[in-house]
Design a protein around this motif. Structure first.
Motif, mmCIF file in Angstrom:
data_model
loop_
_atom_site.group_PDB
_atom_site.id
_atom_site.type_symbol
_atom_site.label_atom_id
_atom_site.label_comp_id
_atom_site.label_asym_id
_atom_site.label_seq_id
_atom_site.Cartn_x
_atom_site.Cartn_y
_atom_site.Cartn_z
ATOM 1 N N GLU A 285 0.852 -1.148 0.120
ATOM 2 C CA GLU A 285 -0.152 0.057 -0.075
ATOM 3 C C GLU A 285 0.997 1.303 -0.132
ATOM 4 O OE1 GLU A 285 -3.297 0.950 2.766
ATOM 5 O OE2 GLU A 285 -3.539 -1.210 2.779
ATOM 6 N N GLU A 308 -1.869 -11.351 -8.718
ATOM 7 C CA GLU A 308 -2.939 -11.055 -8.106
ATOM 8 C C GLU A 308 -3.189 -9.294 -7.805
ATOM 9 O OE1 GLU A 308 -0.547 -13.488 -5.303
ATOM 10 O OE2 GLU A 308 -1.659 -12.255 -3.723
ATOM 11 N N HIS A 309 -1.995 -8.606 -7.959
ATOM 12 C CA HIS A 309 -1.946 -7.596 -7.827
ATOM 13 C C HIS A 309 -2.077 -6.474 -9.045
ATOM 14 C CE1 HIS A 309 -1.242 -8.350 -3.819
ATOM 15 N NE2 HIS A 309 -0.158 -8.866 -3.907
ATOM 16 N N GLY A 312 -5.435 -4.358 -9.740
ATOM 17 C CA GLY A 312 -5.455 -3.245 -8.691
ATOM 18 C C GLY A 312 -4.340 -2.164 -9.121
ATOM 19 N N LEU A 313 -2.938 -2.616 -9.528
ATOM 20 C CA LEU A 313 -1.883 -1.609 -9.681
ATOM 21 C C LEU A 313 -2.126 -0.643 -11.053
ATOM 22 C CD1 LEU A 313 1.320 -3.485 -8.493
ATOM 23 C CD2 LEU A 313 0.640 -1.093 -8.008
ATOM 24 N N LYS A 315 -4.543 0.523 -12.108
ATOM 25 C CA LYS A 315 -5.384 1.814 -11.552
ATOM 26 C C LYS A 315 -4.093 2.930 -11.500
ATOM 27 C CE LYS A 315 -9.143 -0.495 -9.526
ATOM 28 N NZ LYS A 315 -9.064 -1.061 -8.248
ATOM 29 N N SER A 316 -2.930 2.474 -11.168
ATOM 30 C CA SER A 316 -2.084 3.406 -10.800
ATOM 31 C C SER A 316 -0.662 3.471 -11.796
ATOM 32 C CB SER A 316 -1.697 3.647 -9.499
ATOM 33 O OG SER A 316 -2.252 2.653 -8.573
#
Ligand code: M6R
Length: 367
Positions: A285, A308-309, A312-313, A315-316
């Motif tokens: 995080e 798995e990330h 999510g990542l 997005k940035s």
């Protein structure tokens, strides 16, 4: 002689799965629950008396030491300090007979590392050498030697020696933990099993290198870039940055992700590539916050993370490259591989002499 590869470096990158296997061979007992080091002089009693560890090396070997020393500190709970060998003698280090000095050297002939070893000896420390050349000066002078069984490394840019040094360190950390009772047999078995899976995981990464190759071509036109990461990701970032500088001649810097805002953020401008290592879950995080800091200043971010990330990542970040999953402590043995390939393909794209970069020698025998 290059076994069908265009360069020794690429051949050596591909030899890593076997280098891992060979470095583990004969050092894990049949049950898979115990690490053994036949021939080591260091007794369990001596291991129990050690109250500090100094890890000393140069260049890539130093970067392996950063990961290895962290593994010892985590698993054995002994304070570990780190020095580049050319600095060690001149800071009057505190060396006692209870100090274990670990010198790391692929060649075993690096003058600064040898001089540091002699300084440690003169002050009564027990010196353990992790080296790839058992007949080398460093191996001869040390009290104990752990050989990395990577086989000869020809390319100036070190690859399989680095990862074999990591394996040697992990094994030695477990060995010390056994002697000092800081890890249970279950815990040792758990880590050993994860280590035994690493060679195949590296193989799977080597079979899927197209995305890294394409990214290398993309960055090869840039003159500056950054690597960021936290914890062990920072240690790997430093190795990735050295590799890239050494053979592509692209200027890069590795930064602890949280440290950027203390000055370096001023260098982030539109379009600058930032390679973010984001594999360490405990600080993920926080790393993402740091990624957002560079993104907001226009950086083009590529993340190295676990599958798995990725979603999510994304997005940035602009792109993400997934590596196989292992224990956080062992992740450097996987996450460095795409960075080696990145340096290789960037060097190739720039038309450099990959195996013999300018100004450098394979073995540095001058101080
Ligand atoms: O033989 P050594 O491991 O002692 O060499 C240390 C450094 O000179 C070496 O790792 C150097 O940084 C490599 N060329 C990096 O790829």
């Amino acid at each position: 002689e290059k076994g069908g590869y265009d360069h020794f470096m690429l051949k050596e990158i591909h030899e890593q799965p076997n280098a891992y296997r060979n470095t583990m061979l004969g050092r894990i007992d049949e049950s898979g629950r115990k690490v053994v080091f036949p021939g080591l002089n260091l007794s369990d009693e001596k291991i129990r008396s050690i109250n500090s560890i100094h890890v000393i090396a140069c260049g890539t070997a130093y970067h392996a030491g950063l990961v290895g020393g962290a593994a010892i500190e985590r698993l054995v709970r002994i304070p570990v300090s780190f020095d580049v060998a050319s600095e060690y003698r001149y800071r009057s280090p505190l060396i006692t007979p209870e100090t274990l000095v670990i010198v790391v050297s692929q060649s075993g002939e690096t003058a600064d590392t040898l001089a540091a070893l002699r300084e440690a000896h003169a002050n009564g420390a027990h010196v353990l050498a992790i080296t790839n050349v058992v007949g080398s000066s460093i191996a001869r002078d040390a009290d104990d030697v752990i050989a990395t069984l990577a086989g000869p490394e020809i390319a100036v840019a070190s690859t399989k020696a680095y990862t074999s040094q990591l394996i040697a360190f992990y094994l030695f950390a477990l060995y010390m933990a056994q002697a000092r009772g800081t890890q249970t047999e279950e815990e040792v078995a758990h880590i050993v099993a994860a280590m035994q899976a690493l060679p195949e995981q590296v193989e799977s990464m080597l079979e899927n290198s197209d995305a890294i190759k394409a990214y290398a071509e993309q960055i090869s036109t840039h003159e500056h870039l950054f690597f960021i990461g936290r914890g062990l990701d920072y240690a790997v970032a430093q190795e990735g940055s050295l590799k890239l500088k050494e053979i592509s001649y692209i200027h890069s810097e590795a930064y602890a992700a949280g440290e950027l805002k203390h000055g370096t953020l001023a260098l982030i401008e539109e379009g600058i590539p930032v390679i973010a290592l984001a594999t360490q879950e405990s600080v993920l995080e926080k790393t993402v916050s740091n990624i957002k800091e560079v993104k907001a200043r226009g950086a083009d971010v590529m993340a190295i993370t676990h599958e798995e990330h990725v979603a999510g990542l994304l997005k940035s970040v602009d792109q993400a490259f997934a590596i196989p999953k292992t224990l956080p402590l062992l992740t450097p043995a996987l996450s460095v591989v795409p960075l080696q390939l990145l340096a290789y393909y960037a060097s190739l794209a720039r038309g450099n002499d990959v195996d013999k970069p300018r100004n450098l020698a394979k073995s540095v025998t001058v101080e």
